[in-house]
Design an enzyme around this catalytic site. Structure first.
Site, PDB file in Angstrom:
ATOM      1  CD  GLU A 267       0.112  -1.168   3.306  1.00 27.71           C
ATOM      2  OE1 GLU A 267       0.226  -2.208   2.626  1.00 27.71           O
ATOM      3  OE2 GLU A 267       0.245  -1.151   4.538  1.00 27.71           O
ATOM      4  CG  ASN A 268       4.609   1.074  -1.577  1.00 25.48           C
ATOM      5  OD1 ASN A 268       5.176   0.706  -0.565  1.00 25.48           O
ATOM      6  ND2 ASN A 268       4.497   0.310  -2.662  1.00 25.48           N
ATOM      7  CD  GLU A 301      -2.390  -4.020  -0.570  1.00 30.50           C
ATOM      8  OE1 GLU A 301      -1.886  -3.217   0.228  1.00 30.50           O
ATOM      9  OE2 GLU A 301      -2.474  -5.245  -0.335  1.00 30.50           O
ATOM     10  CG  HIS A 304      -3.435  -0.885   3.900  1.00 31.09           C
ATOM     11  ND1 HIS A 304      -3.589  -1.039   5.255  1.00 31.09           N
ATOM     12  CD2 HIS A 304      -3.034  -2.106   3.434  1.00 31.09           C
ATOM     13  CE1 HIS A 304      -3.292  -2.293   5.597  1.00 31.09           C
ATOM     14  NE2 HIS A 304      -2.967  -2.961   4.504  1.00 31.09           N
ATOM     15  CD  GLU A 323      -1.681  -5.211   6.898  1.00 30.34           C
ATOM     16  OE1 GLU A 323      -2.710  -5.453   6.229  1.00 30.34           O
ATOM     17  OE2 GLU A 323      -0.724  -4.547   6.429  1.00 30.34           O
TER      18      GLU A 323
HETATM   19  N1  B3K Z   1       1.227  -4.320   4.104  1.00 29.05           N
HETATM   20  C1  B3K Z   1       1.617  -5.248   3.079  1.00 29.05           C
HETATM   21  C2  B3K Z   1       2.357  -6.428   3.608  1.00 29.05           C
HETATM   22  C3  B3K Z   1       3.806  -6.278   3.621  1.00 29.05           C
HETATM   23  C4  B3K Z   1       4.482  -7.598   3.898  1.00 29.05           C
HETATM   24  C5  B3K Z   1       5.855  -7.431   4.367  1.00 29.05           C
HETATM   25  N2  B3K Z   1       6.498  -8.694   4.621  1.00 29.05           N
HETATM   26  C6  B3K Z   1       0.465  -5.716   2.255  1.00 29.05           C
HETATM   27  C7  B3K Z   1      -0.852  -5.620   2.907  1.00 29.05           C
HETATM   28  O1  B3K Z   1      -1.140  -6.186   3.921  1.00 29.05           O
HETATM   29  O2  B3K Z   1      -1.671  -4.915   2.401  1.00 29.05           O
HETATM   30 ZN    ZN Z   2      -2.736  -4.995   4.419  1.00 28.00          ZN
END
Ligand code: B3K
Ligand code: ZN
Length: 889
Positions: A267-268, A301, A304, A323
């Site tokens: 989710e950058n 994503e 997020h 999460e």
């Molecule tokens: N936040 C990322 C997961 C990153 C995993 C790092 N080992 C994807 C997600 O949960 O949306």
């Molecule tokens: Zn996530």
């Protein structure tokens, strides 16, 4: 050499950072062999910690220069950190760092790496420190400005977070782009992409009237596979605004697909990265399940952006803050998209199946941890189904306890209080409770939060008594929870139990109620009940518990025929089947398909009032892994044999019904992944499976022939894969030419090749009594595939398609009396660990449940784990998994 610290991190040890980084200015000179990173950091000392060194994380980097306020400054390296003992004394100063890294040698796929000739990043959780030295922790939030410079012909597209502020050409065929992200963010949300890509664009206007540009960037050639992802993104943006009042806060929102990728997606901020598998879809290249997964992950994503990015985690122990909540949101999104009641029910059942087949075993195994863990050696090992899926159930229980409107009020308060901050799971629960004073959640908040702190799946036992004369029904619920690693004793959980009493003919005897079980044992009295009721308990799976409902088969048959809650109706059917399978495992011999159960399954299959997708879920016997979880001593070969027997019985006893189901559920209209069409395909697919199975056993080639024809002619991948799957699962001789054809078809298509590997690695082993052939064929074939020129441990999708499918998804092929499966696991694990520790750590976990295995498996499994654990060159990822497997058995 591995550089990371090998110390266990404890939640209790959290302390605020000694320094904050407010602004980051990064310049990348992109070169696959040697990328130069120039970083300029605006640093402020935390006034609460006036003295002490500045410690920056860094891993696998080559440091060229460090300057503080333009002056050189002395530094030293210490266990993965760059330590500046005497930083400037001023409250604020500038630190400039130049370092290099080597993206093309980065097989870990964490930090900056190359894939298909382009540059991509993955920074969560601790990948940013593999790009440059930084305070790589989520409670340090900064505003980023990023300049990318690289060869224009090789990397025509240069992307980073936020808004494009400048771009242009440079000497020697190079060009640059400068990006600015106005929102302060932790380093794990940083991303860059530099590659040859094409993009699908869509402009949208939000409800609030703001215009946005949505872009999906993919390799040339994949553009026609992005329509579904774009539709999903547009729907997600609209949904979050409608359901939670959360609007897109950026002018431009970009999504990029990448083939070499450790996880599903990331989710950058403003620049989501996706595994190609979870983004690209066309009717010919993706199945209905893939289409559904893409919708859900694109949603996840995107969601997020608020739950994770605008409000982030204070530390990684709080991972479920973003999460669990975001999984809950994506589940609700998919349900709202599915539309009608029954499609919502199907989605809920699928989510619960996932929880029970993955999270329940985790919670009963050596890696069990609370939703908010207390310690880790490697944080990547805690991106688990407990943090994600059980975390989502915890949020769902809050939703149940305060109601839909109350939950929305709680979310509003959460954003009003914490927007722009890095916070904890406690902060979230407090906001939901504070917005709902007087609710059970508010009154019981401390006890409710045990769901965050205590590991293990609670067991709830129900017993009821009916007093016909007094017209009174008394229900008693009791709870207990087995010990977990480092948690020998548990306090009672607050468990919402949705319930309704129904009569034998299906009449509703009470309205829907939520009982709250919050002590070891409690009773509820229902008056004015005219006849002996059947309790429909834990409706919609209202809490993540194992329920001993104490129901008789006759009562289950009532629920299967009449319950208006889709989950409980499904559950009644599954338990009838499970009971028959468990009886065979207990008593020896083949399972028996009782006439009453056969009739009930037949009625379910033929019921015009039920959705085809729902019927498939009821008729499909429980997975071998789920059956195993019901047993204290697990013999994978016996479970497989019993389940294969059951499939044969079901195929024979309902033969006429499968014929009917196949004919009635053909889809003639143009392809759509929507639940209605997908549901018909799903049921037809199961029917074909049953028809082929029966035919092969009868020595009749008609149905396998039809399946082969369907495989060749199918207009969409779902039907194609269902057809070849039916041939493979029925052990038909036509499986071979079909597999050859699939391989030919998959040339140049990585995702299709993954399917080809996975299909072979997850094929059922023959069962001696059924097939007249000793098991071992599937294992031998999968082992040989490790040497196939198309196989590689460097691509995570490929690794999972073969190794995880075999070792994690095919118990009867993997658990062998000669231990060859375990030897293969240990050898490939060690090889993989040297390439990609995160993927290896995940793969190591297929052995989690070794201690419940029957002999000779148990002993041999332990030996294989011990052999791996004895090595001195393991990553933290694998070391943590194997040591815990041995310690916590
Ligand atoms: N936040 C990322 C997961 C990153 C995993 C790092 N080992 C994807 C997600 O949960 O949306
Ligand atoms: Zn996530």
């Amino acid at each position: 050499m591995r550089e990371a610290s090998t110390a266990v991190v404890q939640r209790e040890d959290y302390s605020a950072p000694a320094f904050f980084i407010r602004q980051v200015d990064l310049t990348f000179d992109l070169d696959p062999a040697k990328t130069i990173v120039a970083s300029r950091l605006a640093i402020e000392r935390n006034p609460a910690q006036p003295a002490g060194p500045l410690r920056l994380h860094g891993e696998g980097l080559n440091l060229l220069r460090v300057q503080a306020d333009g002056q050189s400054v002395s530094f030293r390296h210490e266990a993965g950190e760059l330590v500046i003992d005497n930083p400037p004394a001023a409250a604020a100063f500038t630190l400039e760092i130049r370092n290099t890294c080597c993206p093309e040698k980065n097989t870990e796929l964490s930090g900056l790496y190359t894939s298909g000739g382009g540059f991509f990043t993955q920074c969560e959780a601790e990948g940013f420190r593999r790009i440059t030295f930084f305070l790589d922790r989520p409670d340090v939030m900064a505003v980023y400005t990023v300049t990318l410079r690289g060869d224009k012909a090789r990397f025509p597209v240069l992307l980073s977070n936020g808004n494009l502020v400048e771009q242009g050409d440079l000497d020697h065929g190079r060009h640059y782009a400068k990006w600015h992200d106005p929102f302060p963010k932790p380093s794990y949300l940083f991303a860059l992409v530099a590659a040859r890509l094409v993009c699908r664009e869509q402009r949208i206007r939000s409800r609030g009237g703001r215009d946005h540009l949505l872009q999906i960037h993919v390799r040339p050639g994949d553009l026609q596979k992005t329509e579904h992802a774009m539709n999903s993104l547009v729907a997600a943006v609209a949904w979050d605004e409608a359901r939670f009042g959360l609007a897109l806060d950026l002018d431009r929102f970009m999504v990029v697909a990448v083939e070499d990728y450790n996880g599903g997606a990331m989710e950058n901020k403003g620049l989501n990265l996706f595994n190609t598998k979870l983004l690209l879809a066309s009717p010919a290249s993706a199945t209905d399940d893939d289409f559904a997964a893409i919708e859900s992950v694109v949603g996840h994503e995107y969601f997020h952006n608020w739950t994770g990015n605008r409000i982030t985690c204070r530390d990684w122990f709080q991972l479920s803050l973003k999460e669990g909540l975001t999984v809950f949101r994506d589940q609700e999104f998919s349900m709202d998209m599915a539309g009608d009641f029954s499609a919502r029910g199907v989605k809920r059942i699928a989510d619960v199946q996932r929880l029970r087949s993955l999270q329940f075993p985790e919670d009963a195994g050596p890696m069990a941890h609370p939703v908010r863990p207390d310690r880790y050696l490697e944080i990547n090992n805690f991106y688990t189904t407990t943090v994600y899926e059980k975390g989502a159930e915890v949020v769902r229980m809050m939703h149940t306890l305060v109601g839909r409107d109350g939950f929305r009020a709680g979310m509003d308060l959460y954003f009003a209080r914490h927007d722009g901050q890095a916070v904890t799971c406690d902060d979230f629960a407090q906001a939901i409770a504070d917005a709902n004073p007087g609710s059970v959640l508010a009154r019981q908040l401390e006890a409710f939060k045990r769901w965050y702190g205590q590991a293990g799946t609670p067991r709830v036992t129900a017993s009821g008594t009916f007093d016909a004369e007094a017209r009174r029904y008394t229900l008693t619920l009791a709870q207990s929870c087995p010990p977990s690693p480092a948690q020998p004793e548990k306090l009672p959980f607050v468990i919402p139990v949705d319930l309704r009493l129904i009569a034998a003919d299906g009449t509703k005897l009470t309205p829907l109620r939520t009982l709250v079980l919050d002590s070891a044992e409690q009773s509820w009295v229902f008056d004015d009940i005219a006849q002996a009721p059947v309790p429909s308990l834990l409706r919609g799976f209202s809490a993540p518990v194992r329920l001993d409902d104490g129901l008789t088969s006759a009562q289950r048959l009532v629920l299967l025929a009449h319950d208006c809650d889709p989950f409980n109706r499904f559950e009644a059917g599954q338990r009838l089947v499970l009971d028959a399978l468990l009886a065979a495992l207990r008593d020896g011999g083949a399972p028996r398909l009782d006439e009453a159960v056969a009739a009930a399954l037949r009625r379910t299959l033929r019921d015009p009032g039920l959705a085809p997708a729902f019927k498939k879920l009821v008729l499909l016997p429980p997975a071998e892994a789920y059956i195993a979880e019901q047993l204290t001593v697990v013999d994978p070969q016996r479970i497989h044999a019993v389940r294969e027997h059951w499939r044969a019985l079901l195929a024979a006893s309902l033969h006429e019904d499968w014929l009917w189901a196949w004919e009635q559920h053909q889809v003639a209209e143009g392809y759509s992944p929507a639940p209605d069409q997908a549901g018909r395909r799903a049921l037809a697919g199961l029917a074909l499976d049953m028809l082929c199975l029966h035919a092969v056993r009868q020595g009749d080639a008609t149905w396998p022939g039809r399946a082969y024809q369907r495989f060749k002619d199918a207009g969409n991948l779902t039907e194609r894969m269902d057809a070849i799957g039916a041939l493979v699962r029925a052990q038909s001789p036509l499986a071979e030419p079909a597999l050859e054809r699939l391989h030919a078809l998959a040339q140049g298509d990585a995702l299709m090749l993954d399917r080809w590997f996975a299909l072979q690695a997850s094929a059922p082993e023959p069962v001696a009594e059924l097939h007249g052939e000793a098991p071992g064929r599937v294992f031998a074939r999968a082992k040989a595939l490790l040497k196939h020129p198309d196989f590689s441990l460097k691509n995570p999708n490929r690794t999972r398609s073969l190794l995880t499918s075999l070792c994690g998804g095919n118990p009867a092929a993997f658990h062998r009396a000669d231990a060859a499966g375990y030897v293969l696991w240990a050898e490939r694990l060690i090889e993989l660990d040297a390439i990609n520790a995160h993927v290896a750590g995940r793969f190591a976990r297929v052995m989690d449940r070794w201690a419940s295995l029957a002999e000779p498996y148990r002993h041999a499994a332990r030996e294989a784990i011990a052999r791996v654990a004895a090595r001195t060159d393991l990553s933290n990822d694998v070391r943590e998994v194997v040591t815990r497997a041995l310690e916590n058995a």
